[in-house]
Design a protein around this motif. Structure first.
Motif, PDB file in Angstrom:
ATOM      1  N   SER A 186       0.791  -1.237   0.000  1.00  0.00           N
ATOM      2  CA  SER A 186       0.000   0.000   0.000  1.00  0.00           C
ATOM      3  C   SER A 186       0.821   1.283   0.000  1.00  0.00           C
ATOM      4  CB  SER A 186      -0.932   0.010   1.221  1.00  0.00           C
ATOM      5  OG  SER A 186      -0.184  -0.130   2.417  1.00  0.00           O
ATOM      6  N   GLY A 187       2.088   1.219   0.356  1.00  0.00           N
ATOM      7  CA  GLY A 187       2.883   2.435   0.465  1.00  0.00           C
ATOM      8  C   GLY A 187       3.153   3.098  -0.873  1.00  0.00           C
ATOM      9  N   ASN A 188       3.418   4.395  -0.822  1.00  0.00           N
ATOM     10  CA  ASN A 188       3.741   5.151  -2.027  1.00  0.00           C
ATOM     11  C   ASN A 188       5.025   4.627  -2.668  1.00  0.00           C
ATOM     12  OD1 ASN A 188       3.423   7.200  -3.922  1.00  0.00           O
ATOM     13  ND2 ASN A 188       4.599   8.668  -2.737  1.00  0.00           N
ATOM     14  N   ILE A 189       5.070   4.605  -3.997  1.00  0.00           N
ATOM     15  CA  ILE A 189       6.287   4.236  -4.723  1.00  0.00           C
ATOM     16  C   ILE A 189       6.895   5.501  -5.314  1.00  0.00           C
ATOM     17  CG2 ILE A 189       7.228   2.992  -6.713  1.00  0.00           C
ATOM     18  CD1 ILE A 189       5.098   0.867  -6.289  1.00  0.00           C
ATOM     19  N   ARG A 190       8.148   5.722  -5.004  1.00  0.00           N
ATOM     20  CA  ARG A 190       8.872   6.896  -5.515  1.00  0.00           C
ATOM     21  C   ARG A 190       9.866   6.415  -6.574  1.00  0.00           C
ATOM     22  NH1 ARG A 190      13.834   9.456  -3.611  1.00  0.00           N
ATOM     23  NH2 ARG A 190      13.833  11.696  -4.106  1.00  0.00           N
ATOM     24  N   LEU A 191       9.703   6.932  -7.791  1.00  0.00           N
ATOM     25  CA  LEU A 191      10.571   6.531  -8.889  1.00  0.00           C
ATOM     26  C   LEU A 191      11.641   7.580  -9.148  1.00  0.00           C
ATOM     27  CD1 LEU A 191       8.051   5.093 -11.524  1.00  0.00           C
ATOM     28  CD2 LEU A 191       9.553   3.800  -9.992  1.00  0.00           C
ATOM     29  N   VAL A 192      12.896   7.155  -9.094  1.00  0.00           N
ATOM     30  CA  VAL A 192      14.021   8.020  -9.453  1.00  0.00           C
ATOM     31  C   VAL A 192      14.810   7.330 -10.554  1.00  0.00           C
ATOM     32  CG1 VAL A 192      14.177   8.996  -7.126  1.00  0.00           C
ATOM     33  CG2 VAL A 192      15.584   7.023  -7.719  1.00  0.00           C
ATOM     34  N   LYS A 193      15.529   8.110 -11.345  1.00  0.00           N
ATOM     35  CA  LYS A 193      16.358   7.471 -12.374  1.00  0.00           C
ATOM     36  C   LYS A 193      17.467   6.652 -11.732  1.00  0.00           C
ATOM     37  CE  LYS A 193      15.811  10.349 -16.494  1.00  0.00           C
ATOM     38  NZ  LYS A 193      16.511  11.210 -17.476  1.00  0.00           N
ATOM     39  N   GLY A 194      18.115   7.204 -10.702  1.00  0.00           N
ATOM     40  CA  GLY A 194      19.217   6.516 -10.035  1.00  0.00           C
ATOM     41  C   GLY A 194      20.491   7.326 -10.131  1.00  0.00           C
ATOM     42  N   ALA A 195      21.155   7.533  -8.980  1.00  0.00           N
ATOM     43  CA  ALA A 195      22.328   8.400  -8.942  1.00  0.00           C
ATOM     44  C   ALA A 195      23.621   7.664  -8.629  1.00  0.00           C
ATOM     45  CB  ALA A 195      22.121   9.499  -7.885  1.00  0.00           C
ATOM     46  N   TYR A 196      23.529   6.417  -8.159  1.00  0.00           N
ATOM     47  CA  TYR A 196      24.736   5.715  -7.724  1.00  0.00           C
ATOM     48  C   TYR A 196      25.491   5.106  -8.896  1.00  0.00           C
ATOM     49  CZ  TYR A 196      22.952   6.193  -2.991  1.00  0.00           C
ATOM     50  OH  TYR A 196      22.497   6.705  -1.804  1.00  0.00           O
ATOM     51  N   GLN A 197      26.800   5.067  -8.746  1.00  0.00           N
ATOM     52  CA  GLN A 197      27.635   4.456  -9.773  1.00  0.00           C
ATOM     53  C   GLN A 197      27.583   2.941  -9.601  1.00  0.00           C
ATOM     54  OE1 GLN A 197      31.832   5.520  -9.690  1.00  0.00           O
ATOM     55  NE2 GLN A 197      31.918   5.446 -11.916  1.00  0.00           N
ATOM     56  N   GLU A 198      27.170   2.245 -10.636  1.00  0.00           N
ATOM     57  CA  GLU A 198      27.005   0.800 -10.589  1.00  0.00           C
ATOM     58  C   GLU A 198      27.823   0.147 -11.700  1.00  0.00           C
ATOM     59  OE1 GLU A 198      25.369  -0.517  -8.211  1.00  0.00           O
ATOM     60  OE2 GLU A 198      23.962   0.993  -7.479  1.00  0.00           O
TER      61      GLU A 198
END
Length: 312
Positions: A186-198
């Motif tokens: 039920s919780g909100n989903i927050r979409l980000v592109k992503g900032a960490y180096q992988e």
């Protein structure tokens, strides 16, 4: 992105994780106050009161607010308890002020570097305090090697608290599976592109493919009638979502970072889009600011200009 900008961005992400450099800068009586002047655009200040003042300004302008006491990778139990208590104080203050607000945090800030059990104890305490004060929580996503543990703790807290949301990084290959796995919660989903180096095999670089994936994930959430935070400043994505008449869906909010694209934020608000501003405070601003510049390298010009102008 030009090759030189991509190289610059990757270099910044590398030094962002350099603990020795971070410690050196924080302990430098010459460099720390100088760089702190440039950080002011992205960080409200070092005290809770600074964050609350900035949050109230945005709330008065009609925006919802997400507030974070910056920090991560806290390695002692005592420090984790202090961080948890700061978040509890923040939750209480926001509840007293009656603001429509979210408190965001990294699980590694409140105990996960010590143990998952400690992180969950603190998470449960914060979720209960937030529920009493009419506040929602948002768990941030960290490096991919922590993803399984973060999602496991999120699923665990979701069994008893519906006011806790989760962040997903769209650029990770695994996220399409992760999204399907949590859509029933039920919780909100927050979409980000992503900032960490992988590692190159783990993610999709910034591209039209990534933008299309982001839009697809938004559509998927709404097809499941799931509340979602569209956390991006990318006008290409926002324009496409607007064409699809998705931005004004009551289950959608567009979240932008304090100090980044305030013009776009105002424009969306004027178009009756639900808007939210991500406000931060605290002394652990180094990693946060470096990531803001790495995400959008032209921010370095603004940063340097702010340092110079504040020093004149």
């Amino acid at each position: 992105m030009y090759t030189s900008e991509k190289r610059f961005s990757n270099s910044l992400k590398s030094i962002a994780r350099d603990q020795h450099l971070k410690t050196y800068l924080q302990n430098s009586s010459e460099l720390y106050p100088l760089l702190a002047k440039g950080a002011k655009r992205f960080v409200a200040g070092e005290r809770r009161e600074d964050g609350l003042v900035r949050a109230k300004e945005f709330h008065t302008q009609g925006h919802a607010v997400s507030l974070e006491y910056i920090g991560e990778n806290t390695i002692t139990k005592e420090e984790c308890v202090r961080s948890k208590e700061e978040f509890k104080g923040l939750i209480t203050d926001l509840g007293r002020l009656g603001m429509k607000a979210t408190v965001s945090f990294d699980l590694s800030h409140i105990g996960m570097m010590v143990s998952d059990d400690l992180a969950f104890i603190h998470l449960e305490e914060l979720a209960s305090a937030a529920a009493k004060n009419g506040i929602s929580l948002m768990i941030s996503m960290e490096e991919s090697q922590k993803t399984d543990r973060i999602l496991s703790l999120y699923k665990r807290i979701s069994k008893t608290h519906s006011n806790v949301g989760i962040t997903l990084q769209v650029h990770l290959n695994r996220t399409s599976i992760d999204l399907q796995d949590i859509l029933s919660l039920s919780g909100n989903i927050r979409l980000v592109k992503g900032a960490y180096q992988e590692g190159e095999e783990q993610y999709i670089p910034r591209s039209s493919e990534l933008n299309n994936r982001y839009i697809h994930f938004v559509t998927t959430c709404l097809e499941h009638d799931h509340p979602i935070s569209v956390a991006t400043h990318d006008e290409t994505i926002l324009t496409e979502l607007k064409k699809k008449d998705l931005l004004r869906n009551p289950r959608v909010e567009v979240e932008m970072l304090d100090g980044v694209r305030p013009d776009l934020l105002r424009r969306l608000h004027d178009e009756d889009v639900n808007t939210k501003v991500y406000v931060t405070y605290g002394s652990e601003w180094y990693l946060y600011v470096v990531h803001r510049i790495a995400e959008y390298p032209p921010n370095i010009y603004t940063f340097i200009s702010d340092v110079i102008e504040e020093s004149m």
